[in-house]
Scaffold this motif. Structure first.
Motif, short mmCIF file in Angstrom:
data_model
loop_
_atom_site.label_atom_id
_atom_site.label_comp_id
_atom_site.label_asym_id
_atom_site.label_seq_id
_atom_site.Cartn_x
_atom_site.Cartn_y
_atom_site.Cartn_z
N TYR A 228 47.83 45.10 30.79
CA TYR A 228 48.32 45.89 31.92
C TYR A 228 47.66 45.43 33.21
N PHE A 229 46.34 45.33 33.21
CA PHE A 229 45.62 44.94 34.43
C PHE A 229 45.90 43.48 34.78
N LYS A 230 45.91 42.60 33.78
CA LYS A 230 46.16 41.19 34.03
C LYS A 230 47.57 40.98 34.59
N SER A 231 48.54 41.71 34.04
CA SER A 231 49.93 41.57 34.49
C SER A 231 50.08 42.00 35.94
N HIS A 232 49.38 43.06 36.32
CA HIS A 232 49.46 43.53 37.71
C HIS A 232 48.78 42.56 38.67
N ILE A 233 47.65 42.00 38.25
CA ILE A 233 46.99 40.99 39.10
C ILE A 233 47.93 39.82 39.32
N ASN A 234 48.52 39.32 38.23
CA ASN A 234 49.43 38.19 38.32
C ASN A 234 50.63 38.51 39.22
N GLN A 235 51.18 39.72 39.07
CA GLN A 235 52.34 40.11 39.86
C GLN A 235 52.02 40.14 41.35
N ILE A 236 50.91 40.71 41.71
CA ILE A 236 50.53 40.81 43.12
C ILE A 236 50.28 39.43 43.71
N LEU A 237 49.65 38.54 42.96
CA LEU A 237 49.39 37.19 43.45
C LEU A 237 50.69 36.41 43.63
N ILE A 238 51.66 36.60 42.72
CA ILE A 238 52.95 35.92 42.86
C ILE A 238 53.73 36.46 44.05
N ILE A 239 53.66 37.77 44.28
CA ILE A 239 54.32 38.35 45.44
C ILE A 239 53.70 37.79 46.73
N LYS A 240 52.38 37.69 46.75
CA LYS A 240 51.69 37.13 47.92
C LYS A 240 52.16 35.70 48.19
N LYS A 241 52.27 34.93 47.12
CA LYS A 241 52.72 33.54 47.27
C LYS A 241 54.17 33.49 47.75
N TYR A 242 55.02 34.31 47.17
CA TYR A 242 56.45 34.31 47.54
C TYR A 242 56.64 34.68 49.01
N LEU A 243 55.88 35.66 49.47
CA LEU A 243 56.01 36.13 50.86
C LEU A 243 55.17 35.31 51.82
N ASN A 244 54.41 34.34 51.29
CA ASN A 244 53.56 33.48 52.12
C ASN A 244 52.58 34.31 52.94
N ILE A 245 51.97 35.28 52.28
CA ILE A 245 50.96 36.11 52.93
C ILE A 245 49.64 35.36 52.97
N LYS A 246 49.06 35.21 54.14
CA LYS A 246 47.84 34.42 54.28
C LYS A 246 46.61 35.21 53.83
N ARG A 247 46.57 36.49 54.19
CA ARG A 247 45.41 37.31 53.85
C ARG A 247 45.87 38.62 53.25
N PHE A 248 45.14 39.07 52.24
CA PHE A 248 45.44 40.36 51.64
C PHE A 248 45.08 41.49 52.60
N SER A 249 45.83 42.57 52.54
CA SER A 249 45.46 43.79 53.26
C SER A 249 44.29 44.44 52.53
N ASN A 250 43.62 45.36 53.20
CA ASN A 250 42.50 46.07 52.57
C ASN A 250 42.94 46.83 51.33
N SER A 251 44.12 47.42 51.37
CA SER A 251 44.61 48.17 50.21
C SER A 251 44.90 47.24 49.04
N ALA A 252 45.44 46.05 49.33
CA ALA A 252 45.71 45.08 48.26
C ALA A 252 44.40 44.59 47.65
N ILE A 253 43.41 44.32 48.50
CA ILE A 253 42.11 43.88 48.01
C ILE A 253 41.48 44.93 47.11
N GLU A 254 41.59 46.17 47.53
CA GLU A 254 41.01 47.27 46.75
C GLU A 254 41.66 47.36 45.37
N ILE A 255 42.98 47.24 45.32
CA ILE A 255 43.69 47.30 44.03
C ILE A 255 43.34 46.10 43.16
#
Length: 305
Positions: A228-255
């Motif tokens: 569960y935790f690994k899948s969510h980490i992977n999902q968030i990282l893939i979303i970041k890559k897809y959207l070309n987000i340079k830096r995580f928001s504080n809420s994303a970092i916390e999660i």
């Protein structure tokens, strides 16, 4: 009635012989003044799902609305999902997986009317009733919110906010990135793609229009705590890559830090020391990531001695 379908229903199924008939019937009972098509794609189920579907095709008076596809070999959830979506030709697409079902015969009409009258929205969804594996339909909504909500893309960067079996969306041309097939939660990734490419919004009403079934064969039920935790980490990282987000928001970092720490703790407790160290040093998203070194250092040290 229009000649071409206004709404396509995307139904993927795998090992749903006990559920698929209820799912199909809940679609065919819909009361609409527009044409619909039901796209069913069976991912080569080894059980009797195929037999159940064929009986419906032979006997149901509304079977002409069904287009049935059976994969020749198991292709996996994401590939099967993408295949099914590409077969949908309607102006709008609604999702109902083979182990869920709809309860309101006006579900499609309500959602169709909303999207027709609200061009700034690309997704409409609702609440749902949860049905457990022991068929305990206790009529408790899955979501506890008591107000309707509007969501934007940012709301889906670290969490999914809507229930799959309640969704209808505009059938804009969907381009699936290669990483789409690497995620666990294809519906969540789909919403990100839709919101990003359209620059529109998603709407969620508190009305319960569907039943969300939890059972041993479901995707979520097969995720243990670590997956569960690994899948969510992977999902968030893939979303970041897809959207070309340079830096995580504080809420994303916390999660991410929370999921990483939980993964680390589970791996240490299971004596999966190599994996734990990989989690530790591969997921340091900021200096505030607090690892309880004193508690776990001896366990790791003993592994290398």
């Amino acid at each position: 009635m229009d000649q071409f379908p206004k709404v396509s229903i995307c139904m993927i199924t795998y090992n749903h012989e006990n559920f698929i008939e209820e799912a199909i019937n809940s679609v065919l009972m819909q009361e609409c003044n527009f044409e619909i098509e039901l796209i069913i794609v069976n991912d080569c189920s080894p059980d009797k799902t195929d037999d159940v579907i064929k009986i419906i095709l032979e006997n149901n008076t509304k079977a002409s609305k069904i287009k049935y596809f059976k994969q020749q070999k198991n292709v996996g959830v994401m590939s099967n999902f993408a295949f099914a979506l590409k077969k949908c030709s309607g102006k709008y697409i609604a999702i109902c997986e083979g182990d869920d079902y709809w309860t309101d015969p006006l579900k499609l009409t309500k959602q169709f009317n909303f999207l027709e009258n609200n061009p700034k929205y690309i997704i409409h969804s609702s609440n749902a009733i949860q049905l457990s594996d022991n068929f305990d339909l206790n009529y408790k909504p899955v979501l506890k919110d008591i107000t309707d909500k509007t969501f934007i893309l940012d709301d889906f960067l670290i969490a999914n906010n809507i229930i799959t079996c309640t969704v209808m969306f505009r059938n804009d041309k969907i381009e699936f990135p290669s990483d789409f097939y690497k995620v666990t939660f294809g519906d969540w990734m789909l919403y990100v793609i839709l919101l990003f490419t359209s620059n529109k919004k998603a709407y969620r009403t508190t009305e319960c229009l569907s039943v969300y079934r939890i059972h041993n064969g479901g995707v979520m039920s097969n995720l243990n705590d670590l997956k569960y935790f690994k899948s969510h980490i992977n999902q968030i990282l893939i979303i970041k890559k897809y959207l070309n987000i340079k830096r995580f928001s504080n809420s994303a970092i916390e999660i991410l830090n929370q999921y990483s720490l939980e993964s680390f703790r589970i791996e240490i407790n299971k004596r999966m020391y190599k994996e734990a160290l990989r989690t530790l040093f591969g997921n340091l998203y900021c200096s505030k990531f607090k690892i309880p070194f004193k508690k776990y250092a001896q366990s790791v040290k003993n592994y290398y001695l």
